[in-house]
Design a protein around this motif. Structure first.
Motif, PDB file in Angstrom:
ATOM      1  N   UNK A  86      58.618  25.145  -4.171  1.00 18.21           N
ATOM      2  CA  UNK A  86      57.251  25.647  -4.333  1.00 18.21           C
ATOM      3  C   UNK A  86      57.274  26.990  -5.056  1.00 18.21           C
ATOM      4  N   UNK A  87      56.401  27.127  -6.034  1.00 16.86           N
ATOM      5  CA  UNK A  87      56.399  28.325  -6.866  1.00 16.86           C
ATOM      6  C   UNK A  87      55.274  29.271  -6.463  1.00 16.86           C
ATOM      7  N   UNK A 100      54.463  23.280  -7.572  1.00 17.17           N
ATOM      8  CA  UNK A 100      55.851  22.996  -7.234  1.00 17.17           C
ATOM      9  C   UNK A 100      56.614  22.740  -8.530  1.00 17.17           C
ATOM     10  N   UNK A 101      57.776  23.372  -8.669  1.00 11.00           N
ATOM     11  CA  UNK A 101      58.618  23.203  -9.855  1.00 11.00           C
ATOM     12  C   UNK A 101      59.802  22.312  -9.511  1.00 11.00           C
ATOM     13  N   UNK A 104      64.145  18.261 -12.714  1.00  9.32           N
ATOM     14  CA  UNK A 104      64.255  17.156 -13.666  1.00  9.32           C
ATOM     15  C   UNK A 104      62.948  16.367 -13.648  1.00  9.32           C
ATOM     16  N   UNK A 105      62.724  15.610 -14.706  1.00  9.16           N
ATOM     17  CA  UNK A 105      61.502  14.829 -14.788  1.00  9.16           C
ATOM     18  C   UNK A 105      61.502  13.688 -13.773  1.00  9.16           C
ATOM     19  N   UNK A 106      62.666  13.195 -13.400  1.00  6.09           N
ATOM     20  CA  UNK A 106      62.735  12.130 -12.400  1.00  6.09           C
ATOM     21  C   UNK A 106      62.254  12.642 -11.037  1.00  6.09           C
ATOM     22  N   UNK A 107      62.693  13.845 -10.643  1.00  8.91           N
ATOM     23  CA  UNK A 107      62.243  14.409  -9.373  1.00  8.91           C
ATOM     24  C   UNK A 107      60.774  14.805  -9.444  1.00  8.91           C
ATOM     25  N   UNK A 108      60.306  15.221 -10.608  1.00  8.32           N
ATOM     26  CA  UNK A 108      58.884  15.539 -10.755  1.00  8.32           C
ATOM     27  C   UNK A 108      58.036  14.282 -10.570  1.00  8.32           C
ATOM     28  N   UNK A 134      48.523  19.142  -5.202  1.00 12.62           N
ATOM     29  CA  UNK A 134      49.850  19.646  -5.546  1.00 12.62           C
ATOM     30  C   UNK A 134      50.027  19.465  -7.044  1.00 12.62           C
ATOM     31  N   UNK A 135      50.286  20.576  -7.723  1.00 12.74           N
ATOM     32  CA  UNK A 135      50.533  20.546  -9.163  1.00 12.74           C
ATOM     33  C   UNK A 135      52.046  20.563  -9.363  1.00 12.74           C
ATOM     34  N   UNK A 136      52.557  19.541 -10.013  1.00 16.50           N
ATOM     35  CA  UNK A 136      53.996  19.410 -10.219  1.00 16.50           C
ATOM     36  C   UNK A 136      54.330  19.846 -11.633  1.00 16.50           C
TER      37      UNK A 136
END
Length: 162
Positions: A86-87, A100-101, A104-108, A134-136
């Protein structure tokens, strides 16, 4: 009606007189003296003093969200916590967005799929309506370099990331 107005004027005058007397005593160093009974000036435990400060300033929601950021691995699980952090939290009443940062794009993508369950879990922990969305944010590409061989208006290699 006149009696009501007279009563209100008397109460206002009494309040002004009390406030003036308190200011005068504060200038003279008067007022309450320390005694056998406790009052608001006595030493307090740190935890109770911080809780009182949070309540007086209206910082309940930001403090609770800060606690969530500290307990992030327990809330989302260790696997997800290793790759998503979390950012920030936007506590604007219209938004209430947790950003949340992910590394990788897979985890996003995985976090985007889990976002509704995560919002429900956070609201159960913090109180209903604390987090609405939640903004990823995925990984950032390499830094864009500006130089003599750069075409004007080109986004360069950064247009394939994100």
């Amino acid at each position: 009606m006149a009696r009501v107005a007279l009563r209100a004027a008397k109460e206002q005058a009494r309040a002004r007189g009390t406030a003036a007397q308190q200011r005068k005593q504060a200038r003279r160093g008067g007022g309450l003296r320390s005694g056998a009974r406790s009052d608001g000036r006595d030493p307090q435990r740190l935890g109770s003093a911080i809780n009182r400060l949070i309540t007086e300033r209206g910082w309940e929601t930001p403090a609770a969200v800060g606690g969530v950021m500290g307990r992030w691995p327990q809330i989302v699980g260790d696997d997800l916590a290793k790759h998503c952090v979390p950012v920030r939290y936007d506590d604007d009443p219209g938004a209430r967005v947790l950003t949340v940062s992910c590394d990788s794009t897979a985890w996003a993508t995985q976090l985007r799929l889990l976002a509704p369950q995560l919002v429900a879990r956070l609201n159960a922990d913090l109180g209903q309506g604390t987090v609405r969305m939640i903004k990823v944010v995925g990984p950032a590409g390499p830094e864009r370099r500006y130089g003599p061989l750069r075409a004007p208006g080109s986004t360069g290699p950064g247009d394939t990331y994100g």
